[in-house]
Design an enzyme around this catalytic site. Structure first.
Site, PDB file in Angstrom:
ATOM      1  N   GLU A 132       0.636  -1.013  -0.034  1.00 33.41           N
ATOM      2  CA  GLU A 132      -0.049  -0.043  -0.190  1.00 33.41           C
ATOM      3  C   GLU A 132       0.687   1.220  -0.044  1.00 33.41           C
ATOM      4  O   GLU A 132       0.658   2.256  -0.570  1.00 33.41           O
ATOM      5  CB  GLU A 132      -0.869   0.043   1.339  1.00 33.41           C
ATOM      6  CG  GLU A 132      -1.677   1.244   1.303  1.00 33.41           C
ATOM      7  CD  GLU A 132      -2.735   1.351   0.138  1.00 33.41           C
ATOM      8  OE1 GLU A 132      -3.623   0.498   0.023  1.00 33.41           O
ATOM      9  OE2 GLU A 132      -2.736   2.090  -0.665  1.00 33.41           O
ATOM     10  N   VAL A 135       2.776   3.601  -3.181  1.00 31.85           N
ATOM     11  CA  VAL A 135       2.120   4.456  -4.164  1.00 31.85           C
ATOM     12  C   VAL A 135       1.104   5.496  -3.369  1.00 31.85           C
ATOM     13  O   VAL A 135       0.150   4.848  -2.831  1.00 31.85           O
ATOM     14  CB  VAL A 135       1.011   4.002  -5.216  1.00 31.85           C
ATOM     15  CG1 VAL A 135       0.472   4.894  -6.223  1.00 31.85           C
ATOM     16  CG2 VAL A 135       1.693   2.996  -6.055  1.00 31.85           C
ATOM     17  N   GLY A 137       1.853   7.335  -0.794  1.00 30.16           N
ATOM     18  CA  GLY A 137       2.189   7.503   0.643  1.00 30.16           C
ATOM     19  C   GLY A 137       1.178   6.961   1.637  1.00 30.16           C
ATOM     20  O   GLY A 137       0.927   5.573   1.804  1.00 30.16           O
ATOM     21  N   ASP A 203       9.271   9.655 -11.361  1.00 27.76           N
ATOM     22  CA  ASP A 203       8.641   9.069 -10.082  1.00 27.76           C
ATOM     23  C   ASP A 203       7.150   8.722 -10.195  1.00 27.76           C
ATOM     24  O   ASP A 203       6.777   7.853  -9.875  1.00 27.76           O
ATOM     25  CB  ASP A 203       8.990   9.932  -8.859  1.00 27.76           C
ATOM     26  CG  ASP A 203       8.160   9.543  -7.544  1.00 27.76           C
ATOM     27  OD1 ASP A 203       8.624   8.612  -7.042  1.00 27.76           O
ATOM     28  OD2 ASP A 203       7.038  10.317  -7.376  1.00 27.76           O
ATOM     29  N   LYS A 207       4.940   5.100 -10.202  1.00 25.24           N
ATOM     30  CA  LYS A 207       3.672   4.699  -9.363  1.00 25.24           C
ATOM     31  C   LYS A 207       2.685   4.286 -10.361  1.00 25.24           C
ATOM     32  O   LYS A 207       1.617   3.574  -9.943  1.00 25.24           O
ATOM     33  CB  LYS A 207       3.372   5.863  -8.402  1.00 25.24           C
ATOM     34  CG  LYS A 207       4.670   6.126  -7.477  1.00 25.24           C
ATOM     35  CD  LYS A 207       4.240   7.398  -6.793  1.00 25.24           C
ATOM     36  CE  LYS A 207       5.670   7.771  -5.680  1.00 25.24           C
ATOM     37  NZ  LYS A 207       5.392   9.294  -5.464  1.00 25.24           N
ATOM     38  N   GLY A 304       6.439  11.085   3.336  1.00 23.68           N
ATOM     39  CA  GLY A 304       6.642  11.371   4.842  1.00 23.68           C
ATOM     40  C   GLY A 304       6.845  10.126   5.839  1.00 23.68           C
ATOM     41  O   GLY A 304       5.900   9.191   5.355  1.00 23.68           O
TER      42      GLY A 304
END
Ligand SMILES: NC(=O)c1ccc[n+]([C@@H]2O[C@H](COP(=O)([O-])OP(=O)(O)OC[C@H]3O[C@@H](n4cnc5c(N)ncnc54)[C@H](OP(=O)(O)O)[C@@H]3O)[C@@H](O)[C@H]2O)c1
Length: 438
Positions: A132, A135, A137, A203, A207, A304
């Site tokens: 999970e 992709v 975050g 990036d 994803k 994050g």
């Protein structure tokens, strides 16, 4: 209480350290929910002595993540090292799956390259492979696609999958130029010293390939995604977009079409009043369209440590509950080959910024060329010199023209632009930004 679920965590950096902290913070609450404890029993990182704000002495230490992955003292291997094909992430994930252990990972780079192979290995060995966090975050988009929306035939998904780019574009809307916005992103830790992987769209493309596979039941294809980054966006484009009622976003789009599936990442003009236009700063968002649901959009922190740890622990909780399912939403052997819709067949509206000669008939020639190609114009912004102003200084003086077209194909648009260039009807390279119909 059932027996605890024993975790081995490889990688104690931004995400790994947050996962350990989350599990320590909510250990009792998780145990109450699950009737079993989630216990970190062993960890691995590069440097044991590195300060991490964690009491790692209470866990077994492995210098080598592969030895941790094989250890009989764990039930689940959590890979938070990162890196693609040839590093310890791949070898340790494979080692864990081969011994029948389930794996939780946040590793988009590896999944984009090896996702189908790893899913097959997991299925063969009766293990789970959960990702999970790879992709979006903290945004639960994989579960949403694989589980909550499983009853739909999905037709399109699109999203803001790179917070760095969205931050830069948001700052440019506030008046900054690209270079200053990038510098600010670097200062705040949102962009790397070498930002190219983010700003060139790579990036987001990685994803997107994972989302396409889960949404459309196809093999992951990372070779053929159409990718354009944001580094060529200029303040003039941001201002013109605003004047014409649009915002510019780096959108990642996967869409079923008659000629296959479009997979594309590029700067995109979206109507200013649509939901995704309002996603600002480093926030990510993904919208999904399906035949019975209509449209749904999820938004939230796309990166994050803590937000990503939230997604990692969501996967761990599923494992603790015994949830089992094919990693990519259907058995890996039944994934269809990815059939790429060629970009030249893409249909949509276009924004064009051209420099034309400041003389009578210059715009008429361009309008005629478009009309001859069957392209109809939706709006035109042309800034003439004020009536009564000083005479032109030279016959070469140019003026900018901004055009929004109705829907046409990429092939037609490219051919018209290249003819305008070769016939000398425009100065320099025309700027073209695709418009997404939302
Ligand atoms: N950061 C995010 O916001 C975010 C968001 C979504 C997904 N992810 C993904 O999460 C994963 C981890 O990212 P991160 O930002 O946490 O990375 P990071 O801060 O660079 O941490 C990487 C960790 O891996 C360890 N490591 C490196 N090589 C190793 C080896 N050979 N053996 C054992 N450990 C090794 C490092 O050890 P030392 O600490 O000793 O150097 C470090 O603890 C990546 O796949 C990334 O794409 C990250």
């Amino acid at each position: 209480m059932d027996s605890p679920l024993r975790l081995g965590i490889a990688g104690l950096g931004t995400v790994g350290a947050s996962v350990v902290r989350l599990i320590e913070t909510h250990n009792d609450a998780l145990a109450a929910q699950l009737s079993r404890r989630i216990s970190v029993v062993a960890v691995s990182a590069r440097k044991r002595e590195r300060p991490r704000g964690l009491k790692i002495d209470r866990y077994d230490w492995h210098d080598d993540p592969v030895s941790l992955a094989r250890s009989n003292s764990i039930d689940v291997f959590v890979e938070l090292i990162g890196g693609g094909d040839d590093g310890p992430a791949r070898s340790s994930i494979r080692a864990a799956l081969k011994t029948g252990k389930s794996v939780v990972t946040a590793n988009k780079a590896l999944l984009a390259r090896q996702g189908v192979k790893l899913a097959k290995l997991a299925e063969e060995r009766g293990a789970q492979l959960s990702f999970e966090a790879a992709v979006g975050g903290g945004i639960p988009i994989i579960k949403t696609l694989r589980e909550a929306l499983a009853g739909n035939r999905l037709t399109r998904l699109y999203g803001i999958l790179n917070g760095t780019c969205n931050f830069i574009l948001t700052r440019m809307e506030g008046g900054a130029n690209y270079a200053d916005a990038l510098k600010e992103a670097q200062k705040l830790g949102y962009a790397e010293a070498d930002p190219s992987f983010d700003v060139e769209g790579l990036d987001a493309a990685q994803k997107l390939t994972i989302l396409t596979s889960v949404a459309f039941g196809t093999e992951i294809d990372r070779e053929t995604t159409f990718v354009e980054g944001i580094s060529s966006i200029e303040p003039e484009d941001i201002a013109a977009a605003d004047e014409l009622g649009y915002r510019i976003k780096l959108l990642a789009v996967a869409q079923r079409t008659e000629s296959g599936i479009e997979q594309r990442v590029h700067p995109t003009m979206v109507p200013r009043d649509c939901d995704i236009a309002r996603i600002s700063g480093v926030t990510n968002a993904v919208a999904v369209e399906g035949d019975f649901i209509g449209a749904v959009m999820l938004s939230g922190p796309g990166a994050g440590g803590d937000a990503t740890a939230s997604a990692v622990v969501g996967d761990i909780v599923d494992l603790a509950r015994g949830v089992r399912m094919p990693p990519l939403g259907r058995p890996a052997a039944s994934l269809e080959p990815y059939r790429r819709a060629p970009m030249r067949a893409h249909e949509g509206g276009y924004y064009l910024r051209l420099k034309i000669q400041d003389r009578p008939g210059a715009f008429a020639a361009i309008a005629r060329r478009m009309a001859d190609a069957g392209i109809s114009l939706h709006s035109v912004l042309q800034r003439n010199r004020p009536i009564g102003s000083a005479p032109k200084r030279s016959a070469e003086e140019v003026q900018p023209v901004t055009i929004i077209t109705h829907s046409t194909t990429e092939e037609t648009m490219r051919s018209v632009l290249s003819k305008m260039e070769s016939e000398g009807e425009v100065h320099g390279r025309p700027k073209m930004i695709r418009i997404e119909a939302l």
